[in-house]
Design a protein around this motif. Structure first.
Motif, mmCIF file in Angstrom:
data_model
loop_
_atom_site.group_PDB
_atom_site.id
_atom_site.type_symbol
_atom_site.label_atom_id
_atom_site.label_comp_id
_atom_site.label_asym_id
_atom_site.label_seq_id
_atom_site.Cartn_x
_atom_site.Cartn_y
_atom_site.Cartn_z
ATOM 1 N N ASN A 96 2.522 2.352 -3.332
ATOM 2 C CA ASN A 96 0.574 3.364 -4.716
ATOM 3 C C ASN A 96 1.551 4.244 -5.092
ATOM 4 O O ASN A 96 1.096 4.476 -6.135
ATOM 5 N N ASN A 132 -3.770 -2.043 -7.169
ATOM 6 C CA ASN A 132 -2.817 -1.265 -6.679
ATOM 7 C C ASN A 132 -3.848 -0.323 -7.379
ATOM 8 O O ASN A 132 -2.891 1.619 -7.654
ATOM 9 N N HIS A 164 0.748 -0.721 0.099
ATOM 10 C CA HIS A 164 0.026 0.001 -0.215
ATOM 11 C C HIS A 164 1.158 1.531 -0.274
ATOM 12 O O HIS A 164 0.945 2.137 -0.816
#
Length: 378
Positions: free
Chosen positions: A290, A360, A287
């Motif tokens: 990203n 994503n 995360h």
């Protein structure tokens, strides 16, 4: 009158894409924390103005004027810290020991006025929960004078978050004053529990030594039964040695973790705390990536704008745009190890690419755009 070294603080930071925004927790008009509070309703997170304005078009010398503008709206505040506090990584004149901070509402306002769209998205993704939790906060005062720290900076070597240290009170409440009462009544250098902290540290060292002696005794008496485990034990000990010496590298951790994961069968996939922990850590790492992935994808789209309907094969796209670790996880999850036939991998890679695009939040192929549109319409 007592004299002693000031307390040096390292402000914690929040990773927001390519940005790092330092912050504190305001507890009340005179107190703050650097560590999270179990009862979040009692604290207000404030974000360092210098970091909020970093990498914007506003010149550094003009920052104070903009801070003051946001302060009039209750979105920013100038915090005067007691002269006994110093800050690592920040150049703060001792005659004016103050810093500008923003509320979460102020951070969002600056982001949507001055940040790029990608940075705005990073702020939104990282801080939406904070914004929701603080939505009913009152506007900030234009200034605060903080003299009490309700925890200790974890880097200072003191870890008792229950301690309350009264800093020397400034003689003037307005921002900019640095004269303070340094009488013995406010001798914040005499930590009542510092000796107990030293005792705890010594006890921990004693425990470590005891365990090492115990391990030595066991290896001496049960060398044969431990033979198969010696390689893993050696890796662990070498890792500890490198960690103590400050030479621990990623490859060392990789070897050690891999050995531990293979050390035994860790049980059912439905109830494995190990898999849950690894999964959580992987998810957090992916995360955090990203923002950089989005930048790479946008660059790729610009470069291929003329041939958007004639993109490279899925395997090439995945390799160019997404981290290798993400591909490795999905490949093995889908049963496509290195031993799989080339034909099998080619046939499955479009699915793998689609998963990477969705996970994503970066749509590249036509299939992803069509599927995403159909999903959000339902």
């Amino acid at each position: 009158m007592s004299s002693c070294s000031p307390i040096h603080l390292t402000l914690p930071h929040w990773d927001v894409g390519s940005r790092k925004i330092r912050f504190i927790y305001l507890v009340n008009v005179t107190s703050f924390r650097l560590t999270d509070c179990p009862n979040k309703s009692l604290v207000v997170p404030l974000f360092l103005g210098a970091d909020v304005f970093a990498n914007t078009d506003i010149r550094t010398e003009n920052h104070p004027r903009h801070h003051a503008k946001f302060a009039k709206k209750g979105l920013a505040t100038r915090i005067q810290f007691s002269s006994g506090f110093r800050f690592r990584g920040l150049k703060v004149p001792t005659v004016n020991n103050s810093l500008w901070f923003y509320s979460i509402q102020g951070l969002f306002r600056v982001a949507f006025e001055m940040y790029s769209k990608q940075d705005q998205l990073s702020v939104l993704e990282n801080f939406q929960d904070v914004w929701k939790s603080q939505i009913n906060d009152s506007p900030l005062k234009t200034s605060y004078s903080l003299t009490v720290q309700l925890d200790f900076d974890p880097y200072s070597g003191i870890y008792d978050t229950g301690l309350r240290i009264e800093m020397s009170q400034p003689q003037h409440g307005q921002v900019g004053s640095d004269t303070g009462d340094t009488s013995a009544d406010h001798d914040y250098c005499s930590f009542p529990t510092q000796s107990s902290q030293i005792e705890q540290s010594q006890a921990a060292i004693s425990t470590v030594r005891h365990k090492l002696h115990s391990l030595d005794d066991r290896l001496s008496s049960e060398a044969q039964s431990c033979a198969e485990k010696l390689e893993t034990i050696l890796l662990l000990l070498e890792g500890i040695n490198r960690y103590i010496n400050g030479t621990l590298e990623e490859k060392d951790v990789t070897e050690t973790v891999s050995a531990l994961l293979k050390a035994k069968d860790w049980g059912c996939v439905y109830s494995s705390s190990l898999l849950t922990c690894v999964g959580r850590w992987l998810g957090q790492q992916f995360h955090a990536a990203n923002s950089s992935i989005s930048q790479k994808v946008e660059g790729f789209k610009v470069h291929h704008i003329e041939r958007i309907s004639d993109l490279p094969p899925a395997e090439e796209l995945a390799a160019e745009l997404f981290p290798e670790a993400m591909q490795t996880l999905l490949l093995h999850w889908m049963g496509l190890s290195e031993e799989s036939t080339l034909e099998k991998r080619h046939s499955e890679y479009p699915i793998l690419l689609l998963i990477l695009e969705f996970a994503n939040h970066n749509l590249i192929t036509g299939v992803a755009h069509v599927l995403y549109s159909s999903l959000i319409c339902k």
